[in-house]
Enzyme design. Structure first.
Site, PDB file in Angstrom:
ATOM      1  CB  SER A 122      12.931  -5.479 -32.238  1.00 56.11           C
ATOM      2  OG  SER A 122      13.781  -6.513 -31.807  1.00 56.11           O
ATOM      3  CG  ASN A 123      11.400 -10.649 -31.567  1.00 57.37           C
ATOM      4  OD1 ASN A 123      12.043 -11.113 -30.642  1.00 57.37           O
ATOM      5  ND2 ASN A 123      11.783 -10.774 -32.833  1.00 57.37           N
ATOM      6  N   PRO A 124      10.440  -9.211 -28.265  1.00 58.75           N
ATOM      7  CG  PRO A 124       8.616  -9.331 -26.853  1.00 58.75           C
ATOM      8  CD  PRO A 124       9.033  -9.645 -28.237  1.00 58.75           C
TER       9      PRO A 124
END
Ligand code: C5P
Length: 395
Positions: free
Chosen positions: A206-208
């Site tokens: 995922s990513n932030p």
């Protein structure tokens, strides 16, 4: 600056009234307050006067020999009256047109917009007489914000519907009612947040992304009168009111949710940080950590925006691009490849406007290559600015 009169009724939620004033002021409104006699049993005149910067309109002030006609003065001053908390008695007096206390006199004198934020025990809120008063007020164009469900004042009371909305939610409702509806009749789809691409039931790529930019866009479009669908990946942000929210996890699920609705919308803004890769296989069970190294085979996720661009028709498409270098050139290339009307470039490695920040900086690029840099501002301000641009394209 729009002018909001906050009338505080005599319920336990009146303890939050100074915070409501603060949130309204933070949202950019000029605020004055009115307190019913019973409200002052829960909150104080000093607190309301201090946070609003004005004297509080009270029963005593109304009948003081000042030479002022306070109920008329207030009704003419206010663009909007927010009654928070509103008691069953406040609703009843207004519905009956009684001008026997300052609040009902102000309403009878004619404020342009009235928004009620009821707060009472669930049994009282469900009472047919209370509901009949709500219907009467609605039929006269009054609006309601809440009540919400949750814990109640009073030891041992069971939770239910009757809680006043929280101060930030009330400020959001006020803003909605005071915004010009220049997107009325438009249907808008916004995507937000990250996606999660699972390796197994408990691990994912995922990513932030926090979803804040997409949520700000959805709220801004809603306030401006659009019918809004927000397709969002996992975020901690609560559902905005008045928006259809579709929560998804993976890029594939986001694609499906967006494609299913594409034929019905006029504008799509893809603010989601969609993962570009997913694990080639998703294990049904959590794998044990065996060995010192592991190779992960990844495959591309569907490019949702490119697919929409190919079937665009008369719709307006806006993309976001996140780059750490060669931003404008790469963003313009993406705009062309995905057949977009605008692309907004942002820089996630800039510490001031990184993932999760409340503020952002955007470089907005048109198909002609014309580029505008918008300096640091709140995501909500940038959302409105972007919608201003989109409105011109849509006409
Ligand atoms: O190609 P890139 O990911 O940089 O493009 C960014 C834009 O494309 C964003 O608006 C993003 O939401 C969208 N996108 C998409 N599907 C993907 C990847 C990105 O719709 N798989």
């Amino acid at each position: 600056m729009a002018r909001v009169l906050l009338a505080v009724g005599g319920g336990a939620a009146a303890i939050k009234a100074p915070l409501v004033v603060r949130r309204l002021r933070e949202a950019g409104f000029a605020v004055r307050t009115l307190a019913t006699e019973r409200a002052l049993a829960f909150t104080t005149e000093l607190a309301l006067a201090t946070v609003s910067g004005h004297p509080v309109a009270t029963e005593a002030a109304w009948f003081s020999p000042s030479g002022r006609v306070l109920h008329l003065e207030l009704a003419r001053w206010a663009d909007l009256l927010l009654v928070a908390p509103a008691t069953a008695a406040d609703l009843a007096r207004a519905a009956a047109g009684l001008a026997e206390d300052l609040l009902s006199a102000v309403i009878t004198a004619g404020v342009p917009r009235v928004v009620w934020a009821p707060a009472m025990n669930p049994g009282m809120w469900a009472d047919p007489a209370v509901q009949a008063n709500v219907d009467r007020l609605r039929s006269r164009g009054h609006a309601f914000a809440g009540p919400a469900s949750g814990p109640m004042a009073g030891v041992g009371e069971t939770p239910g519907t009757g809680r006043m909305l929280e101060p930030d939610e009330l400020a959001e409702h006020v803003r909605y009612h005071l915004t010009t509806k220049d997107f009325a009749g438009k249907r808008v789809l916004v995507t937000a947040g990250p996606t999660r691409e699972h390796l197994d039931p408990v691990r994912f790529l995922s990513n932030p992304s926090s979803g804040k930019m997409g949520f700000a866009l959805a709220r801004a479009a809603r306030d401006r009168g659009a019918r809004v669908t927000l397709v969002t990946g996992p975020t901690v942000l609560p559902d905005p009111f008045g928006v259809e929210v579709v929560r998804v996890e993976s890029a594939e699920a986001m694609r499906q949710a967006v494609v299913d609705r594409f034929s019905e919308v006029d504008l799509v803004i893809m603010a989601a940080a969609v993962a570009d890769w997913r694990p080639a296989e998703r294990k049904a069970e959590k794998e044990a950590k065996l060995g010192e190294e592991k190779l992960l085979r990844l495959v591309r996720t569907p490019d949702i925006l490119a697919e929409l661009g190919a079937a665009k028709g008369s719709r307006v498409l806006v993309g976001f691009a996140m780059e750490t270098h060669a931003g404008p050139e790469r963003a313009l290339e993406k705009l062309k490849r995905k057949n977009l009307d605008l692309i907004c470039l942002n820089y996630p490695t800039d510490p001031e406007t990184a993932f999760g920040a409340d503020e952002n900086r955007l470089v907005v690029i048109e198909p002609s290559g014309r580029t505008e840099a918008w300096g640091k501002a709140s995501k909500r301000e940038l959302a409105d600015r972007l919608l201003d641009r989109v409105r011109h394209i849509m006409q």
